[in-house]
Write a protein that holds these residues in place. Structure first.
Motif, PDB file in Angstrom:
ATOM      1  N   ASP A 165       0.810  -1.222   0.000  1.00 51.03           N
ATOM      2  CA  ASP A 165       0.000   0.000   0.000  1.00 51.03           C
ATOM      3  C   ASP A 165       0.845   1.274   0.000  1.00 51.03           C
ATOM      4  O   ASP A 165       0.315   2.387   0.068  1.00 51.03           O
ATOM      5  N   GLY A 166       2.163   1.115  -0.089  1.00 50.83           N
ATOM      6  CA  GLY A 166       3.039   2.269  -0.239  1.00 50.83           C
ATOM      7  C   GLY A 166       3.235   3.098   1.009  1.00 50.83           C
ATOM      8  O   GLY A 166       3.685   4.241   0.926  1.00 50.83           O
ATOM      9  N   THR A 167       2.953   2.543   2.186  1.00 54.52           N
ATOM     10  CA  THR A 167       3.095   3.304   3.432  1.00 54.52           C
ATOM     11  C   THR A 167       4.417   3.043   4.144  1.00 54.52           C
ATOM     12  O   THR A 167       4.728   3.705   5.133  1.00 54.52           O
ATOM     13  N   THR A 168       5.178   2.063   3.645  1.00 51.66           N
ATOM     14  CA  THR A 168       6.446   1.706   4.283  1.00 51.66           C
ATOM     15  C   THR A 168       7.507   1.462   3.219  1.00 51.66           C
ATOM     16  O   THR A 168       7.235   0.834   2.197  1.00 51.66           O
ATOM     17  N   LEU A 169       8.718   1.950   3.468  1.00 52.92           N
ATOM     18  CA  LEU A 169       9.857   1.792   2.561  1.00 52.92           C
ATOM     19  C   LEU A 169      10.989   1.088   3.298  1.00 52.92           C
ATOM     20  O   LEU A 169      11.350   1.480   4.415  1.00 52.92           O
ATOM     21  N   ALA A 170      11.539   0.050   2.677  1.00 55.65           N
ATOM     22  CA  ALA A 170      12.691  -0.653   3.251  1.00 55.65           C
ATOM     23  C   ALA A 170      13.887  -0.501   2.323  1.00 55.65           C
ATOM     24  O   ALA A 170      13.753  -0.580   1.098  1.00 55.65           O
ATOM     25  N   VAL A 171      15.061  -0.288   2.920  1.00 53.71           N
ATOM     26  CA  VAL A 171      16.290  -0.055   2.165  1.00 53.71           C
ATOM     27  C   VAL A 171      17.416  -0.851   2.814  1.00 53.71           C
ATOM     28  O   VAL A 171      17.624  -0.761   4.031  1.00 53.71           O
ATOM     29  N   GLY A 172      18.148  -1.621   2.003  1.00 50.58           N
ATOM     30  CA  GLY A 172      19.240  -2.426   2.532  1.00 50.58           C
ATOM     31  C   GLY A 172      20.551  -2.089   1.851  1.00 50.58           C
ATOM     32  O   GLY A 172      20.623  -1.998   0.622  1.00 50.58           O
ATOM     33  N   GLY A 173      21.607  -1.920   2.637  1.00 58.16           N
ATOM     34  CA  GLY A 173      22.862  -1.420   2.108  1.00 58.16           C
ATOM     35  C   GLY A 173      23.951  -2.466   1.940  1.00 58.16           C
ATOM     36  O   GLY A 173      23.924  -3.546   2.531  1.00 58.16           O
ATOM     37  N   GLU A 174      24.929  -2.093   1.138  1.00 55.69           N
ATOM     38  CA  GLU A 174      26.111  -2.923   0.943  1.00 55.69           C
ATOM     39  C   GLU A 174      26.871  -3.107   2.249  1.00 55.69           C
ATOM     40  O   GLU A 174      27.562  -4.110   2.446  1.00 55.69           O
ATOM     41  N   ASP A 175      26.702  -2.145   3.162  1.00 55.91           N
ATOM     42  CA  ASP A 175      27.376  -2.199   4.462  1.00 55.91           C
ATOM     43  C   ASP A 175      26.617  -3.028   5.491  1.00 55.91           C
ATOM     44  O   ASP A 175      27.041  -3.126   6.645  1.00 55.91           O
ATOM     45  N   GLY A 176      25.482  -3.626   5.090  1.00 48.85           N
ATOM     46  CA  GLY A 176      24.718  -4.469   6.004  1.00 48.85           C
ATOM     47  C   GLY A 176      23.668  -3.739   6.808  1.00 48.85           C
ATOM     48  O   GLY A 176      22.956  -4.356   7.611  1.00 48.85           O
ATOM     49  N   VAL A 180      14.151   0.903   7.699  1.00 48.52           N
ATOM     50  CA  VAL A 180      12.736   0.863   7.320  1.00 48.52           C
ATOM     51  C   VAL A 180      12.098   2.170   7.770  1.00 48.52           C
ATOM     52  O   VAL A 180      12.266   2.589   8.922  1.00 48.52           O
ATOM     53  N   PHE A 181      11.370   2.803   6.839  1.00 49.19           N
ATOM     54  CA  PHE A 181      10.776   4.113   7.093  1.00 49.19           C
ATOM     55  C   PHE A 181       9.269   4.086   6.855  1.00 49.19           C
ATOM     56  O   PHE A 181       8.778   3.336   6.021  1.00 49.19           O
ATOM     57  N   LYS A 182       8.553   4.964   7.570  1.00 46.64           N
ATOM     58  CA  LYS A 182       7.183   5.276   7.187  1.00 46.64           C
ATOM     59  C   LYS A 182       7.241   6.180   5.965  1.00 46.64           C
ATOM     60  O   LYS A 182       8.133   7.022   5.843  1.00 46.64           O
ATOM     61  N   PRO A 184       4.991   8.896   3.484  1.00 46.60           N
ATOM     62  CA  PRO A 184       6.140   9.666   2.973  1.00 46.60           C
ATOM     63  C   PRO A 184       6.907  10.450   4.039  1.00 46.60           C
ATOM     64  O   PRO A 184       7.798  11.218   3.703  1.00 46.60           O
ATOM     65  N   SER A 185       6.565  10.284   5.317  1.00 49.97           N
ATOM     66  CA  SER A 185       7.187  11.111   6.351  1.00 49.97           C
ATOM     67  C   SER A 185       8.667  10.794   6.548  1.00 49.97           C
ATOM     68  O   SER A 185       9.414  11.629   7.063  1.00 49.97           O
ATOM     69  N   MET A 186       9.105   9.573   6.126  1.00 46.92           N
ATOM     70  CA  MET A 186      10.467   9.087   6.330  1.00 46.92           C
ATOM     71  C   MET A 186      10.819   8.994   7.809  1.00 46.92           C
ATOM     72  O   MET A 186      11.985   9.043   8.199  1.00 46.92           O
ATOM     73  N   GLU A 187       9.801   8.808   8.641  1.00 50.14           N
ATOM     74  CA  GLU A 187      10.031   8.517  10.056  1.00 50.14           C
ATOM     75  C   GLU A 187      10.598   7.107  10.168  1.00 50.14           C
ATOM     76  O   GLU A 187      10.075   6.168   9.585  1.00 50.14           O
ATOM     77  N   ILE A 188      11.673   6.964  10.931  1.00 48.64           N
ATOM     78  CA  ILE A 188      12.363   5.675  11.008  1.00 48.64           C
ATOM     79  C   ILE A 188      11.559   4.680  11.853  1.00 48.64           C
ATOM     80  O   ILE A 188      11.064   5.006  12.927  1.00 48.64           O
ATOM     81  N   ILE A 189      11.382   3.474  11.313  1.00 51.02           N
ATOM     82  CA  ILE A 189      10.719   2.387  12.026  1.00 51.02           C
ATOM     83  C   ILE A 189      11.764   1.402  12.552  1.00 51.02           C
ATOM     84  O   ILE A 189      11.681   0.930  13.683  1.00 51.02           O
ATOM     85  N   LEU A 190      12.754   1.128  11.713  1.00 52.46           N
ATOM     86  CA  LEU A 190      13.792   0.159  12.060  1.00 52.46           C
ATOM     87  C   LEU A 190      15.116   0.619  11.471  1.00 52.46           C
ATOM     88  O   LEU A 190      15.183   1.005  10.302  1.00 52.46           O
ATOM     89  N   ASN A 191      16.152   0.616  12.291  1.00 52.07           N
ATOM     90  CA  ASN A 191      17.493   0.965  11.813  1.00 52.07           C
ATOM     91  C   ASN A 191      18.473  -0.021  12.430  1.00 52.07           C
ATOM     92  O   ASN A 191      18.941   0.172  13.553  1.00 52.07           O
ATOM     93  N   GLU A 192      18.730  -1.097  11.703  1.00 51.30           N
ATOM     94  CA  GLU A 192      19.596  -2.164  12.191  1.00 51.30           C
ATOM     95  C   GLU A 192      20.923  -2.071  11.457  1.00 51.30           C
ATOM     96  O   GLU A 192      21.025  -2.402  10.265  1.00 51.30           O
ATOM     97  N   THR A 193      21.953  -1.594  12.149  1.00 51.36           N
ATOM     98  CA  THR A 193      23.212  -1.291  11.466  1.00 51.36           C
ATOM     99  C   THR A 193      23.936  -2.542  10.979  1.00 51.36           C
ATOM    100  O   THR A 193      24.655  -2.496   9.984  1.00 51.36           O
ATOM    101  N   LYS A 194      23.751  -3.661  11.652  1.00 53.59           N
ATOM    102  CA  LYS A 194      24.426  -4.890  11.244  1.00 53.59           C
ATOM    103  C   LYS A 194      23.403  -6.024  11.079  1.00 53.59           C
ATOM    104  O   LYS A 194      23.546  -7.097  11.656  1.00 53.59           O
ATOM    105  N   ALA A 195      22.386  -5.743  10.271  1.00 53.69           N
ATOM    106  CA  ALA A 195      21.375  -6.770  10.009  1.00 53.69           C
ATOM    107  C   ALA A 195      22.003  -7.972   9.320  1.00 53.69           C
ATOM    108  O   ALA A 195      21.650  -9.123   9.585  1.00 53.69           O
ATOM    109  N   HIS A 196      22.954  -7.689   8.417  1.00 57.30           N
ATOM    110  CA  HIS A 196      23.708  -8.718   7.694  1.00 57.30           C
ATOM    111  C   HIS A 196      25.085  -8.133   7.384  1.00 57.30           C
ATOM    112  O   HIS A 196      25.326  -6.943   7.569  1.00 57.30           O
ATOM    113  N   SER A 197      25.979  -8.964   6.873  1.00 55.41           N
ATOM    114  CA  SER A 197      27.256  -8.425   6.395  1.00 55.41           C
ATOM    115  C   SER A 197      27.011  -7.532   5.186  1.00 55.41           C
ATOM    116  O   SER A 197      27.637  -6.490   5.018  1.00 55.41           O
TER     117      SER A 197
END
Length: 369
Positions: A165-176, A180-182, A184-197
């Motif tokens: 429904d376009g209310t949540t955006l998830a982004v995963g980086g090369e740095d692991g 996850v943001f709401k 369009p507010s871009m309010e942070i829901i989840l910020n896991e710095t080492k989710a993976h390598s």
């Protein structure tokens, strides 16, 4: 003509850009444009076209040659697909260059607001550029003044996804780092710095309650977004190498997860119950590895692409192969996308080609509809 000089089929086109991503433009955006033209023409099309095969169909494709001086452009393109003739437009209907920045990954907002591309160091938002002055209503792309501040200078992002429904955006980086943001507010829901390598793939469940993230080769982690916690972590049991992950799109509350993996038999699809963390089944699909995976919106089909350019469509009900297109592309299949009505599959490759395969539902008698 020599024996090898076989013309490409009309549903296969090369556009001069090595592709990494493909998506279908949301139908509601196209319908809003059609409503600005003639209602009479729309009514005539609806009366003469079979259900599920009406309306305009456009693809967005992204890729390029990177930062070097290879002469290969970096760009986001729009191509038209005509269902009646099963053909892609000979040339892109729109093309937006991105200079030295390679748009490596892309996700379209489901409502048609615009799209996000992952560039080498930041993520950029693009908007649709509607040329309303032309006799024929033309759709294009333009850079937006909107800056995604939270995704500036974050390094290369390898996976992007909106929920349905376009209310949540998830982004995963090369740095692991998994963010996850709401929207369009871009309010942070989840910020896991080492989710993976390294975060290689992301996908939301059909109800948007769960998010699966895949590290390089594994494991898969299923996140419950309401609590921002890991519901289950899925690791290789028999030295399988995970390459892609997708939730079943059938909303039956079971949250079945498909994982493409390289096993001792070859490219396989593993089926997991995310509630119990137990594997429900394993189906060998192809001898080659699986380089791309996707699931249709109606949940009936899975699609796999391979490094050698093959495309395989699988029925989800019995995990039997529905269609195989050998050498659909000359290079690795980098991305797959089912159309919103689940009746067509788009595939792209680093050989600069795009292909659309129409999916015919097979009756038990062997006839197609």
């Amino acid at each position: 003509m020599g024996k090898n000089a076989i013309a490409d089929p009309p549903n296969f086109k090369k556009y001069g850009v090595p592709f990494y991503s493909v998506s279908w433009i949301p139908q509601n955006l196209l319908k809003s444009q059609q409503n600005q033209t003639t209602d009479e023409a729309s009514d005539a099309a609806d009366s003469s076209t079979p259900p599920g095969r009406s309306g305009e169909h456009y693809l967005t494709l992204a890729g390029g040659g990177g930062e070097g001086r290879s002469g290969i452009p970096n760009a986001v393109l729009i191509a038209h697909f005509d269902v009646a003739s099963n053909s892609l437009s000979d040339q892109p209907v729109a093309k937006l260059g991105t200079d030295s920045e390679l748009p490596y990954r892309m996700t379209l907002h489901p409502s048609g607001e615009g799209l996000i591309c992952a560039m080498p160091n930041s993520c950029r938002w693009f908007e649709w550029d509607e040329n309303k002055s032309a006799e024929i209503h033309k759709l294009g792309l333009k850079s937006s003044e909107k800056v995604l501040t939270q995704l500036e200078d974050v390094g290369q992002q390898l996976a992007l996804a909106f929920n349905n429904d376009g209310t949540t955006l998830a982004v995963g980086g090369e740095d692991g780092n998994l963010r996850v943001f709401k929207w369009p507010s871009m309010e942070i829901i989840l910020n896991e710095t080492k989710a993976h390598s390294t975060v290689k793939d992301l996908n939301f469940s059909s109800d948007g309650k769960l998010l699966v993230s895949l590290g390089s080769g594994g494991p898969c982690r299923v996140w419950e977004l309401s609590s921002s916690t890991v519901l289950t972590s899925i690791s290789s049991k028999n030295r399988e190498i995970f390459s892609s992950c997708r939730f079943s799109q059938i909303n039956d509350r079971n949250h079945v997860l498909y994982i493409a993996a390289m096993t001792d038999k070859g490219g396989s699809i593993l089926t997991w119950d995310t509630k119990t963390g137990e594997m429900m089944g394993s189906k060998h699909i192809i001898r080659d590895a699986i380089s791309a995976l996707n699931v249709s919106a109606d949940g009936k089909f899975l699609a796999c692409g391979t490094p050698s350019g093959d495309v395989v469509i699988v029925s989800s009900t019995n995990m039997q192969i529905h269609t195989t297109i050998k050498k659909a592309h000359l290079g690795i299949v980098t991305a797959l996308a089912f159309s919103p009505d689940s009746r067509a599959l788009a595939s792209v490759s680093l050989d600069s080609s795009a292909r659309v395969t129409l999916i015919e539902e097979k009756r038990k008698s062997g006839m197609c509809i």
